[in-house]
Design a protein around this motif. Structure first.
Motif, PDB file in Angstrom:
ATOM      1  N   GLY A   1      41.054  35.988  32.177  1.00 43.66           N
ATOM      2  CA  GLY A   1      42.502  36.250  31.701  1.00 43.66           C
ATOM      3  C   GLY A   1      42.786  37.457  32.773  1.00 43.66           C
ATOM      4  N   VAL A   2      41.818  38.197  33.478  1.00 44.04           N
ATOM      5  CA  VAL A   2      42.252  39.453  34.407  1.00 44.04           C
ATOM      6  C   VAL A   2      41.706  39.122  35.497  1.00 44.04           C
ATOM      7  N   THR A   3      41.985  40.011  36.475  1.00 44.84           N
ATOM      8  CA  THR A   3      41.183  39.987  37.813  1.00 44.84           C
ATOM      9  C   THR A   3      39.956  40.537  37.851  1.00 44.84           C
ATOM     10  N   PRO A   4      39.035  40.287  38.723  1.00 45.55           N
ATOM     11  CA  PRO A   4      37.819  40.998  38.696  1.00 45.55           C
ATOM     12  C   PRO A   4      38.164  42.676  38.714  1.00 45.55           C
ATOM     13  N   THR A   5      39.158  43.195  39.408  1.00 39.05           N
ATOM     14  CA  THR A   5      39.135  44.698  39.585  1.00 39.05           C
ATOM     15  C   THR A   5      39.651  44.993  38.200  1.00 39.05           C
ATOM     16  N   ARG A   6      40.522  44.658  37.572  1.00 31.89           N
ATOM     17  CA  ARG A   6      40.939  44.949  36.380  1.00 31.89           C
ATOM     18  C   ARG A   6      39.681  44.749  35.210  1.00 31.89           C
ATOM     19  N   PHE A   7      38.936  43.854  35.247  1.00 35.06           N
ATOM     20  CA  PHE A   7      37.756  43.735  34.626  1.00 35.06           C
ATOM     21  C   PHE A   7      36.836  44.847  34.925  1.00 35.06           C
ATOM     22  N   ALA A   8      36.567  45.176  36.057  1.00 34.27           N
ATOM     23  CA  ALA A   8      35.507  46.232  36.536  1.00 34.27           C
ATOM     24  C   ALA A   8      36.265  47.454  35.795  1.00 34.27           C
TER      25      ALA A   8
END
Length: 284
Positions: A275-282
């Motif tokens: 539900g989120v991009t990898p950048t937001r996850f990180a």
């Protein structure tokens, strides 16, 4: 209410805990996928409906859900306002693999003490300052989960002989757990995919190794695991990408390490699952 998902994930320094995830999904529904870890899930707001091994289940705030490794599941909100959840991903050896089938048959527990202990552990893990307390609380949680699973196996055995011997019910305590070591075509293909998550393997090469036609491989795998091989591999790659991101690697590097063509390819599949991009996850 905003439709954007909110996700916070991290890898604590506690042996046995692969990942901790706190998430709010106002609208997101995640597709069928698998994890290589035990998933211990509680819902704080809303309610969740999910399919586990092609059987529908529901999870409300009073319950605890235990999803076993390598068994396909999805997830979606029961209510229009979405749901908020907290998840512990436990290493596969933290619970007895022979009890995977019991978790498939009954993945939810109404156990206030267990839920409270999980809530307490999340608090300790969020603060990140009391590793010994976290280890102690985790041990009590695992003990209680093991007790639930063992009781289920005992109750199923008391109800009569396994289904393959003429008894009623969905006795899968041996069958599902045995998938890890299944010598059949589907199990052999899954082992190949697990061994080559990042680099991948073509169906032609897999067919030569297993001595089966590629079409038969796809059919056998889809019938056994409820998803085609490419979707299983994509899910494993997303899981691998999560680990690299939590280790602090940049998303562009993670895409190549996890087997995606480029960062755009990673972004598309990662957001579909999380539900989120990898950048937001990180950044969480």
């Amino acid at each position: 209410m905003s439709g954007d998902a909110e996700v916070r994930a991290w890898r604590p320094g506690v042996p046995g805990v692969v990942e901790v995830l706190h998430a709010h999904f106002p609208t997101h529904a995640y597709p069928s996928h698998t994890h290589d870890a035990w998933t211990v899930l509680i819902v704080d707001e809303g309610a969740v409906r999910y399919d586990l091994d092609r059987h529908e289940h529901g999870l409300a705030q009073a319950q605890v859900s235990l999803l076993p490794p390598q068994v396909p599941h999805d997830g979606r909100s029961v209510r229009p306002e979405g749901f908020r959840k907290r998840v512990l991903y436990l290493a596969p050896d933290r619970l007895d693999a022979r009890l995977i089938g019991a978790a498939v048959d009954q993945p939810e527990y109404v156990d206030p003490l267990l839920r409270h202990r999980i809530h307490q552990l999340h608090g300790v893990l969020r603060d990140g300052r009391e590793d010994l307390e976290a280890q102690s609380r985790l041990l009590f949680i695992e003990e209680r989960l093991q007790q639930h699973l063992t009781r289920q196996v005992g109750a199923a055995g008391a109800a009569g002989p396994p289904a393959e011997e003429g008894g009623a019910g969905r006795r899968r305590d041996a069958g599902v757990a045995g998938r890890r070591w299944d010598g059949g075509i589907a199990g052999q293909l899954r082992e190949l995919l697990d061994e080559r998550v990042a680099e991948g393997i073509s169906l032609e090469e897999a067919g030569r190794i297993i001595h089966a036609h590629p079409v038969h491989l796809v059919r056998a795998f889809s019938r056994e695991y409820g998803m085609p091989p490419h979707r299983y591999l994509t899910g494993r790659r997303v899981d691998l990408a999560r680990r690299y991101l939590l280790d602090g690697r940049p998303a562009g590097e993670v895409a190549a390490l996890a087997g995606f063509y480029d960062q755009s390819h990673l972004n598309r599949h990662f957001k579909k699952v999380l539900g989120v991009t990898p950048t937001r996850f990180a950044a969480s």
